[in-house]
Design a protein around this motif. Structure first.
Motif, mmCIF file in Angstrom:
data_model
loop_
_atom_site.group_PDB
_atom_site.id
_atom_site.type_symbol
_atom_site.label_atom_id
_atom_site.label_comp_id
_atom_site.label_asym_id
_atom_site.label_seq_id
_atom_site.Cartn_x
_atom_site.Cartn_y
_atom_site.Cartn_z
ATOM 1 N N ALA A 28 0.721 -1.077 0.079
ATOM 2 C CA ALA A 28 -0.020 0.003 0.218
ATOM 3 C C ALA A 28 0.874 1.377 -0.046
ATOM 4 O O ALA A 28 0.526 2.140 -0.550
ATOM 5 C CB ALA A 28 -0.838 -0.087 1.364
ATOM 6 N N GLY A 32 0.443 3.259 -3.301
ATOM 7 C CA GLY A 32 -0.671 4.178 -3.136
ATOM 8 C C GLY A 32 -0.062 5.646 -2.983
ATOM 9 O O GLY A 32 1.191 5.948 -3.166
ATOM 10 N N ILE A 36 -1.326 8.027 2.638
ATOM 11 C CA ILE A 36 -2.673 7.559 2.478
ATOM 12 C C ILE A 36 -2.870 6.651 3.833
ATOM 13 O O ILE A 36 -3.997 6.637 4.290
ATOM 14 C CB ILE A 36 -2.827 6.650 1.258
ATOM 15 N N TRP A 245 -7.519 0.004 -4.775
ATOM 16 C CA TRP A 245 -7.147 1.036 -3.743
ATOM 17 C C TRP A 245 -7.006 0.324 -2.481
ATOM 18 O O TRP A 245 -7.848 -0.701 -2.127
ATOM 19 C CB TRP A 245 -8.438 1.885 -3.662
ATOM 20 N N PRO A 246 -6.011 0.709 -1.895
ATOM 21 C CA PRO A 246 -4.982 2.037 -1.870
ATOM 22 C C PRO A 246 -3.847 2.016 -2.466
ATOM 23 O O PRO A 246 -3.032 2.889 -2.825
ATOM 24 C CB PRO A 246 -4.794 2.293 -0.260
ATOM 25 N N GLY A 247 -3.862 0.780 -3.440
ATOM 26 C CA GLY A 247 -2.587 0.570 -3.944
ATOM 27 C C GLY A 247 -2.747 1.226 -5.450
ATOM 28 O O GLY A 247 -2.568 0.571 -6.498
ATOM 29 N N THR A 251 -7.541 7.575 -8.189
ATOM 30 C CA THR A 251 -8.722 6.906 -8.921
ATOM 31 C C THR A 251 -9.224 7.668 -10.128
ATOM 32 O O THR A 251 -9.343 6.973 -11.032
ATOM 33 C CB THR A 251 -9.660 6.702 -7.798
#
Length: 294
Positions: A28, A32, A36, A245-247, A251
């Motif tokens: 992550a 991400g 985050i 998400w969160p990787g 978006t």
């Protein structure tokens, strides 16, 4: 909405951090948005529903499908119940996705029914992290429940780098008997065949009206390369947008990049329209309009 078009992120992870193996946390942070983990989780590693709602709203996401996972050999034990406080905060934006592991859940049909009764929009199976094949007869009672209720099956179909992964189990050929034996069951291939199976996953989707390719974890700019053996626009009619998400670095940026590959009407279907057709019990959002480029 994103640029006037409904946006559904069909692949989101918001677990309790204490339930995870270290490799997940590192993934992550590596892939991400910077910070985050500190932004969307509190100091005890619990997701912050209000902040998550703000984050997804800012990215134009109308609905986010939240995953759990029972994979003690790989990523950890992420319970379905851990998602419910987020869903309760804003059920118009967040919907949970069920998960079972045939090595852990007995009887499996009863556990699937229990999670569906709590509002699950789909059942996700992770054969790579869970250590099983999707043609295992032990899973057939779960498929019967899904077909009866009109709820789709989501299957991890791609390689994973997490320790303990059994990547051989991601081969889409293991889904051929499932698609044959459950003709009323929608099957979504998460990660779209990532690794060695792009062609196999694409062929399965184009040859079966109930099979869909979900794009999580795939850089949009590389989709034409991954599916070079297929007409991209024709294949994209079988795509469902998702990010992992969160990787993911962003978006909205991912969604716009996917849309940029496609005609406006196909882009609108990929970003939201197809998910509305496939997943169960999603909250109503405005009808998908042709994607309008900003």
């Amino acid at each position: 909405m994103l640029d006037g078009t409904p946006l559904i992120d069909a692949h989101v992870h918001v677990p309790l951090l204490e339930t995870l193996r270290p490799a997940w946390l590192q993934w992550a942070r590596d892939f991400g948005v910077d910070g985050i983990m500190e932004d969307a989780w509190d100091e005890d590693g619990r997701p912050l529903p209000a902040r998550l709602d703000e984050i997804f709203a800012a990215q134009g996401v109308d609905v986010a499908l939240l995953f759990c996972e029972y994979s003690p050999k790989a990523t950890g034990m992420q319970a379905f119940e851990d998602l419910l406080s987020i869903v309760e905060y804003n059920p118009a934006r967040f919907r949970p996705v069920a998960n079972v592991n045939p090595h852990l859940h007995f009887p499996i049909a009863a556990e699937v029914r229990r999670q569906l009764d709590l509002g699950a929009a789909a059942l996700k199976l992770h054969p790579v992290h869970g250590g099983f094949r999707c043609d295992d007869a032990a899973l057939y009672p779960a498929y019967h429940v899904l077909e009866e209720r009109g709820v789709p099956l989501v299957v991890h179909c791609g390689t994973s780098s997490f320790p303990g992964s059994a990547n051989e189990n991601a081969d889409p050929r293991f889904l051929i008997p499932v698609v044959r034996d459950f003709p009323g069951l929608n099957v979504v291939l998460a990660h779209g065949g990532r690794g060695w199976w792009y062609d196999s996953a694409a062929f399965l989707a184009l040859s079966n009206d109930t099979v869909w390719l979900e794009l999580s974890g795939l850089p949009p700019k590389r989709l034409p390369e991954y599916y070079a053996n297929y007409d991209l626009v024709r294949l994209a009619r079988r795509w469902i947008f998702g990010t992992d998400w969160p990787g993911v670095p962003g978006t909205a940026a991912n969604a716009r990049a996917v849309a940029g590959l496609l005609p406006d009407d196909v882009a609108a279907a990929v970003l939201g329209g197809n998910a509305m057709r496939v997943y169960a019990g999603l909250p109503p959002i405005p009808s998908a309009a042709p994607f309008t480029r900003g």
